[in-house]
Motif scaffolding. Structure first.
Motif: not given
Length: 467
Positions: A82-94
């Motif tokens: 979940a932490a990796r997925f959260t990081a991907d979400i946050m990275a996409k939205s800068k």
């Protein structure tokens, strides 16, 4: 008599029916909420404005991103979290997404999909033949048919097995709220103008966003106001309007999912997997205009800026055969949207693109694929085979799919007011709630729509049943 969404701060004049939990909307969010509430012993009624449930879920690809599921582990993906997925979400939205909501969705979606499989018979497969833009692991789940329509059909069948009534042709048009800010009833309009009032102990708003309201889109997202809307016309912002009326918090109303690959004029979604497998987009001059790996949502804006607001997806036989695994692409082939040719000259004739410019573009990407030079738009072409004849192409345009902003919610999908205090028995998910894409079109990570529909619907249903 008006059917515009209304709020009455008084007791309803009568009750024609009652349920523990009333759900507005029979898409993925509403049906998952209803199934979860019913499994916890609540009496549930789902209100659907159409004659049969369709909506955004059935129009979507049906792909749901989720980390750390046993479906992933079954295909060897055992390091997603979940932490990796959260990081991907946050990275996409800068970093512009609501971090708390992103984490909540990432932690909840895996358990939600496994719960649907274990208790409701919803089968999931994981797509592992390519990575969607912005995802660091293969985590896109789908039902075996790989369509949103099939996902919705399976959820409807599960609702029937669970004895969850889906009342169709029932437009929720009004809420009754008492002086303790509790929703006590929902008013419904029926065909012919008849009205019914349904009492509730809890209400779940799963009626999507406001993409079907040109006025609201123009007010909140003017950059896409003139673009094609490829969503359900019933997504007219009822939840947003109710939220404004009761003082609910609203967030990221400028956020939305676009798509830069809608076959024109056929209106058929062409999977972005074609771009990820090595395809390119060119404008009417036969020239590329962006990094096609940046994301299909923001590509809608790039395409609409091109002459005539159109582009051509250009790819080869290898990618064409790969794409035939997607039902939407098969439909596009059947509709005659896909043009094919044995060489560049033939493709230019079939598409009307200038042959010299198209040939130059294909020569340039061939060199980039071999590692010669750097792409002006920042794309890396070296990871996939180069494009070779025969070629294929589809004329596409950019479109608004659905809005991403909405009502603010807490950890159990309970709606919050402007000061962050929860309403006692009002819940929201999917397009009715603020999503995890942030305030910009570029923040949309593939699958964010169904992610929040299912994750927040699952949370809302459980909390609504508990009261």
């Amino acid at each position: 008599m008006s059917t515009d969404p209304s709020v009455t701060f008084d007791a309803p004049p009568r009750l024609d029916a009652e349920a523990d939990v009333v759900v507005v909307g029979a898409g993925a969010c509403g049906l998952v909420a209803a199934l979860r509430a019913r499994a916890q012993g609540a009496e549930v009624i789902v209100l659907e404005r159409d004659a049969s449930p369709t909506g955004s879920t059935s129009m979507s690809s049906g792909f749901v991103p989720a980390p750390a599921t046993h479906f992933q582990r079954a295909i060897g993906v055992d390091d997603d979290t979940a932490a990796r997925f959260t990081a991907d979400i946050m990275a996409k939205s800068k970093g512009l997404s609501d971090a708390a909501l992103a984490g909540l969705a990432a932690r909840s979606i895996g358990p939600a999909l496994e719960w649907l499989a274990d208790t409701q018979g919803i089968d999931w497969i994981v797509l592992d033949d390519f990575l969607y833009p912005g995802h660091s692991r293969h985590r896109m789940h789908a039902v075996p048919e790989k369509t949103g329509a099939a996902l919705l059909a399976r959820l409807i069948a599960a609702a029937e097995r669970a004895d969850v009534p889906i009342v169709t042709d029932a437009r929720a048009c009004g809420l009754f709220i008492d002086d303790g800010r509790r929703v006590t009833a929902v008013e419904v309009t029926r065909p012919g103008g008849a009205r019914e009032i349904i009492g509730c102990r809890a209400l779940v708003l799963a009626c999507n966003g406001f993409g079907g309201s040109r006025d609201l889109v123009r007010r909140h997202i003017p950059e896409i106001a003139d673009g094609l809307y490829y969503g359900h016309e019933g997504n007219t912002g009822d939840a947003l309007l109710w939220g404004e009326a009761i003082g609910a918090g609203l967030k990221h109303l400028t956020g939305y999912q676009g798509h830069g690959s809608l076959a024109h004029p056929h209106g058929i979604l062409i999977s972005w997997a074609l771009m990820m497998e090595g395809g390119i987009q060119v404008n009417a001059q036969g020239q590329r205009f962006s990094n096609e790996h940046g994301g299909y949502s923001e590509q809608a804006v790039h395409v609409l800026k091109q002459p005539g607001g159109i582009a051509w997806n250009v790819y080869d036989e290898r990618i064409h055969r790969f794409a035939l695994g997607f039902p939407d692409y098969q439909e596009a082939v059947g509709a005659g949207a896909v043009k094919s040719a044995d060489d560049v000259a033939g493709l230019a004739r079939a598409t009307g693109l200038p042959e010299a410019a198209l040939a130059l573009t294909l020569d340039e990407i061939s060199g980039l694929q071999r590692g010669a030079g750097t792409d002006a738009f920042g794309r890396d072409f070296t990871g996939k085979p180069g494009l070779v004849p025969p070629y294929h192409a589809v004329k596409v345009t950019g479109a608004l799919f659905h809005t991403q902003g909405g009502l603010t919610i807490g950890a159990d999908a309970r709606v919050l007011d402007r000061d962050g205090a929860p309403f006692p028995n009002l819940f929201a998910g999917g397009g009715a709630a603020c999503g995890v894409s942030g305030p910009e079109v570029s923040g949309y990570l593939s699958g964010n729509g169904l992610l929040t529909a299912i994750a927040f619907g699952w949370l809302a249903g459980g909390a609504a049943a508990r009261g």
